[in-house]
Design an enzyme around this catalytic site. Structure first.
Site, PDB file in Angstrom:
ATOM      1  N   GLU A   4      63.742  35.308   4.228  1.00 58.44           N
ATOM      2  CA  GLU A   4      64.402  36.616   4.231  1.00 58.44           C
ATOM      3  C   GLU A   4      63.449  37.788   4.019  1.00 58.44           C
ATOM      4  O   GLU A   4      63.867  38.953   4.082  1.00 58.44           O
ATOM      5  CB  GLU A   4      65.528  36.664   3.194  1.00 58.44           C
ATOM      6  CG  GLU A   4      65.096  36.582   1.754  1.00 58.44           C
ATOM      7  CD  GLU A   4      65.126  35.159   1.223  1.00 58.44           C
ATOM      8  OE1 GLU A   4      65.313  35.007   0.004  1.00 58.44           O
ATOM      9  OE2 GLU A   4      64.960  34.210   2.013  1.00 58.44           O
ATOM     10  N   ASP A   5      62.161  37.518   3.780  1.00 53.59           N
ATOM     11  CA  ASP A   5      61.216  38.634   3.733  1.00 53.59           C
ATOM     12  C   ASP A   5      60.815  39.091   5.137  1.00 53.59           C
ATOM     13  O   ASP A   5      60.099  40.083   5.276  1.00 53.59           O
ATOM     14  CB  ASP A   5      59.976  38.273   2.908  1.00 53.59           C
ATOM     15  CG  ASP A   5      59.243  37.050   3.429  1.00 53.59           C
ATOM     16  OD1 ASP A   5      59.867  36.257   4.152  1.00 53.59           O
ATOM     17  OD2 ASP A   5      58.061  36.885   3.107  1.00 53.59           O
TER      18      ASP A   5
END
Length: 228
Positions: free
Chosen positions: A46-47
Site C-alpha cells: 500500500e505504499d
C-alpha cells in the site's frame, strides 16, 4: 524447514493465478519468496508498488525500493510504482484479491486483532484495517502461540480489533484452519502436531469434518508439480 518457512511456503500455495495480493508486514513478507514459478501473482504494497519479486540478497538492497513495512524488495518485469493515494484507491475499489496479514490474536469467527497490545506503543492500525475490510479474501499467518506460550487463536479476541469476521484461512506452525459457520475447521496439521496437541493449544471450537492432510506433504507435493 523451520516454523516460519513452513507457514510462508504453505501460504504461498494458497495464492491464485492472476490475482493481486497484498502482503502485510512481518511474517507475510516471506510469502513472496515461495510463490511457484508457474503461478502469476502480482504482489502489492500500500505504499505504492505492484509487482514485487523476492527479497534481494544481502548487500543488494535498493533504499528507494521498499514495501509498506520498510523492507527491501526487488523489481520484476511488471513492476509498477505509484503514489499511496492510488494504492488505497485500488484497495477501496475492491480490486485486491487476497490480503495476507499477520496478527496478535485471531478468533474462531475470523476476528483479527493486529495493531495494539496492552501497555505497548502503537502508531495505529495503518493500512491493515483497509486491507482486511476490502480484500476479497484474507489469510492470517501467525505462530500458533506467543513466545510465552499463550494462545493466539482464541474464542474471542481480548485485544482491540482490526477487523471483525475478516479472516477466512489461518496458517500457523501447527496447521491450516478454515473459518466456517460451524467452527474453526482443521484442514491440515504440521507433521509434528497431533490433533490432540492442536486441541490443547487452541482454546476455541475446532471442527474435524474430513481428512486432515500433513502440511509438509502438501508443500512437497506442490514442489514436485502436484496441485495444492
Amino acid at each position: 524447514m523451520d516454523a516460519r518457512e513452513l507457514i510462508a511456503r504453505r501460504a504461498a500455495l494458497l495464492l491464485e493465478d492472476g490475482e493481486l495480493v497484498a502482503l502485510g508486514i512481518g511474517l507475510p513478507t516471506l510469502v513472496g519468496n515461495y510463490i511457484p514459478r508457474k503461478r502469476r501473482v502480482v504482489l502489492f504494497a500500500e505504499d505504492g508498488v505492484a509487482g514485487m519479486g523476492p527479497r534481494p540478497p544481502d548487500g543488494g538492497e535498493d533504499v528507494d525500493l521498499i514495501n509498506a513495512g520498510g523492507e527491501a524488495i526487488t523489481r520484476v518485469a511488471e513492476t509498477a510504482i505509484f503514489d499511496s493515494a492510488l494504492a488505497f484507491a485500488l484497495v477501496r475499489s475492491g480490486r485486491l484479491g487476497t490480503a495476507v496479514l499477520g496478527t496478535m490474536q485471531v478468533s474462531e469467527r475470523g476476528d483479527i486483532a493486529s495493531w495494539k497490545a496492552p501497555g505497548g506503543h502503537s502508531p495505529g492500525m495503518g493500512g491493515s484495517m483497509e486491507l482486511a475490510a476490502k480484500a476479497r479474501r484474507v489469510i492470517v499467518l501467525t505462530p500458533h502461540r506467543t513466545r510465552s506460550g499463550a494462545a493466539k487463536i482464541v474464542e474471542r479476541c481480548e485485544l482491540p480489533l482490526t477487523a471483525p469476521g475478516a479472516a477466512r484461512l489461518i496458517v500457523t506452525d501447527m496447521g491450516l484452519f478454515e473459518v466456517t459457520e460451524a467452527g474453526l475447521a482443521v484442514r491440515e496439521r504440521a507433521a509434528g502436531a497431533t490433533l490432540q496437541a492442536i486441541e490443547a493449544a487452541t482454546p476455541c471450537r475446532l471442527l474435524v469434518d474430513g481428512p486432515v492432510a500433513v502440511m509438509e506433504d502438501v508443500v512437497a507435493e506442490a514442489e514436485r508439480g502436484g496441485r495444492a
